[in-house]
Enzyme design. Sequence first.
Site, PDB file in Angstrom:
ATOM      1  N   ARG A   1     -15.412 -74.877  14.937  1.00 11.45           N
ATOM      2  CA  ARG A   1     -14.998 -73.604  15.528  1.00 11.45           C
ATOM      3  C   ARG A   1     -13.792 -73.816  16.442  1.00 11.45           C
ATOM      4  O   ARG A   1     -12.835 -73.041  16.413  1.00 11.45           O
ATOM      5  CB  ARG A   1     -16.171 -72.975  16.302  1.00 11.45           C
ATOM      6  CG  ARG A   1     -17.297 -72.486  15.398  1.00 11.45           C
ATOM      7  CD  ARG A   1     -18.294 -71.608  16.137  1.00 11.45           C
ATOM      8  NE  ARG A   1     -19.046 -72.307  17.176  1.00 11.45           N
ATOM      9  CZ  ARG A   1     -20.187 -72.952  16.972  1.00 11.45           C
ATOM     10  NH1 ARG A   1     -20.702 -73.029  15.740  1.00 11.45           N
ATOM     11  NH2 ARG A   1     -20.833 -73.537  17.983  1.00 11.45           N
TER      12      ARG A   1
ATOM     13  N   LYS B   1     -12.873 -57.992  27.853  1.00 13.40           N
ATOM     14  CA  LYS B   1     -13.139 -56.988  26.819  1.00 13.40           C
ATOM     15  C   LYS B   1     -14.604 -56.614  26.793  1.00 13.40           C
ATOM     16  O   LYS B   1     -15.482 -57.472  26.970  1.00 13.40           O
ATOM     17  CB  LYS B   1     -12.734 -57.519  25.440  1.00 13.40           C
ATOM     18  CG  LYS B   1     -12.722 -56.441  24.365  1.00 13.40           C
ATOM     19  CD  LYS B   1     -12.847 -57.011  22.970  1.00 13.40           C
ATOM     20  CE  LYS B   1     -14.307 -57.220  22.599  1.00 13.40           C
ATOM     21  NZ  LYS B   1     -14.522 -57.521  21.189  1.00 13.40           N
TER      22      LYS B   1
ATOM     23  N   GLU C   1     -13.015 -50.787  24.820  1.00 14.37           N
ATOM     24  CA  GLU C   1     -13.071 -50.695  23.355  1.00 14.37           C
ATOM     25  C   GLU C   1     -14.202 -49.771  22.902  1.00 14.37           C
ATOM     26  O   GLU C   1     -15.329 -50.217  22.680  1.00 14.37           O
ATOM     27  CB  GLU C   1     -13.256 -52.086  22.729  1.00 14.37           C
ATOM     28  CG  GLU C   1     -13.295 -52.039  21.203  1.00 14.37           C
ATOM     29  CD  GLU C   1     -13.437 -53.413  20.552  1.00 14.37           C
ATOM     30  OE1 GLU C   1     -13.517 -53.457  19.309  1.00 14.37           O
ATOM     31  OE2 GLU C   1     -13.482 -54.427  21.277  1.00 14.37           O
TER      32      GLU C   1
ATOM     33  N   LYS D   1      -8.623 -50.034  23.555  1.00 10.33           N
ATOM     34  CA  LYS D   1      -8.698 -50.639  22.216  1.00 10.33           C
ATOM     35  C   LYS D   1      -9.500 -49.707  21.310  1.00 10.33           C
ATOM     36  O   LYS D   1     -10.715 -49.861  21.165  1.00 10.33           O
ATOM     37  CB  LYS D   1      -9.330 -52.033  22.276  1.00 10.33           C
ATOM     38  CG  LYS D   1      -9.411 -52.724  20.911  1.00 10.33           C
ATOM     39  CD  LYS D   1      -9.873 -54.166  21.012  1.00 10.33           C
ATOM     40  CE  LYS D   1      -9.997 -54.799  19.619  1.00 10.33           C
ATOM     41  NZ  LYS D   1     -10.327 -56.229  19.665  1.00 10.33           N
TER      42      LYS D   1
END
Length: 335
Positions: A44, A133, A174, A216
């Site tokens: 990852r 976020k 978002e 967003k």
Amino acid sequence: MSELNKIALKIVSSGKGILAADESTGTMTKRLENVKIESSKENRLKFRSILFTSNSMKDCIGGVILYDETIKQQLDGKTIPEIISQTGAVPGIKVDTGAKKLAKSEKEKITEGLDGLRDRLKNYYDLGARFTKWRAVYLISDHLPSKLSLETNAHALARYSSLVQEAGMVPIVEPEVLMDGNHSIEDCFNKTSEVIKKCFDALIFQKVDLKGVILKPNMILPGSESQKKVSSEEIANLTLKCLINSVPDEAAGIAFLSGGQNEIEATKNLDMINKLNKSKFIMTYSYGRALQQSALKHWSKNLNDIEGTKKIFNHRAKMCSLAALGKWTHQVEKD
């Protein structure tokens, strides 16, 4: 300009956008296993670090959203936030803990993660993050999203944003109206407008500085099961109408999620939005799969082909950057 406004504009100005590399371990495992790669901690990091050290980071990427695992990792003696900052991009962090079943609702979800958030934000700031976020999700149907979903998710987004600004960071808000279903583009327009207005009402109520907020949102699209084809012009016009009518002028910028669109669709539609945009709003991208997918497929064929993978990512990031300026064409995509 406030410090938060400066950070927000650094992230979204001059054709730059956001690389969403904040997939949870579960989501990243699915993506890696889909291309026959073992989802180890090392793999990852290896894939993500290829992106973070690509040339396009300097010219096309204004911010990178990280996951909890990644922000704490190191590469060649440097932390991941240090590597990102050295390219000129701003390190960010996903701070919600996921969407869970909304009590008293059959299908809808509420995003959790407010408990202990103030302390986590301080820790992330010390690790180098300067923006965050939080994602809320909404379903479309004849009676959805419900008032309960609208109110509770807007309240959570606003409380999150207030805490983030208190910690000296820029919140990305978002509110994603999902593509799932056979709804029309007009339904998406109406429901998304309602969601965004409710979110900003809550942000204002919580005394959030909108000049230090990046929205967003989803683009205005028909449902994924809809049989009706729509043009990029129609998508762009309705998306612009929705945002101009729903977003206060003070907001620092708008960075679209790709929301199930493939790489070319997400690029083409963003470009059309910017070709038609006559508003003051900066409209750019905050893409995950729509920036990474081709690079991941290429890398999966040979994990040692780092330069070839970077080349694929650089091209996609350049195309998105051109789209953020309204300068993308099918021809430049091929060149």
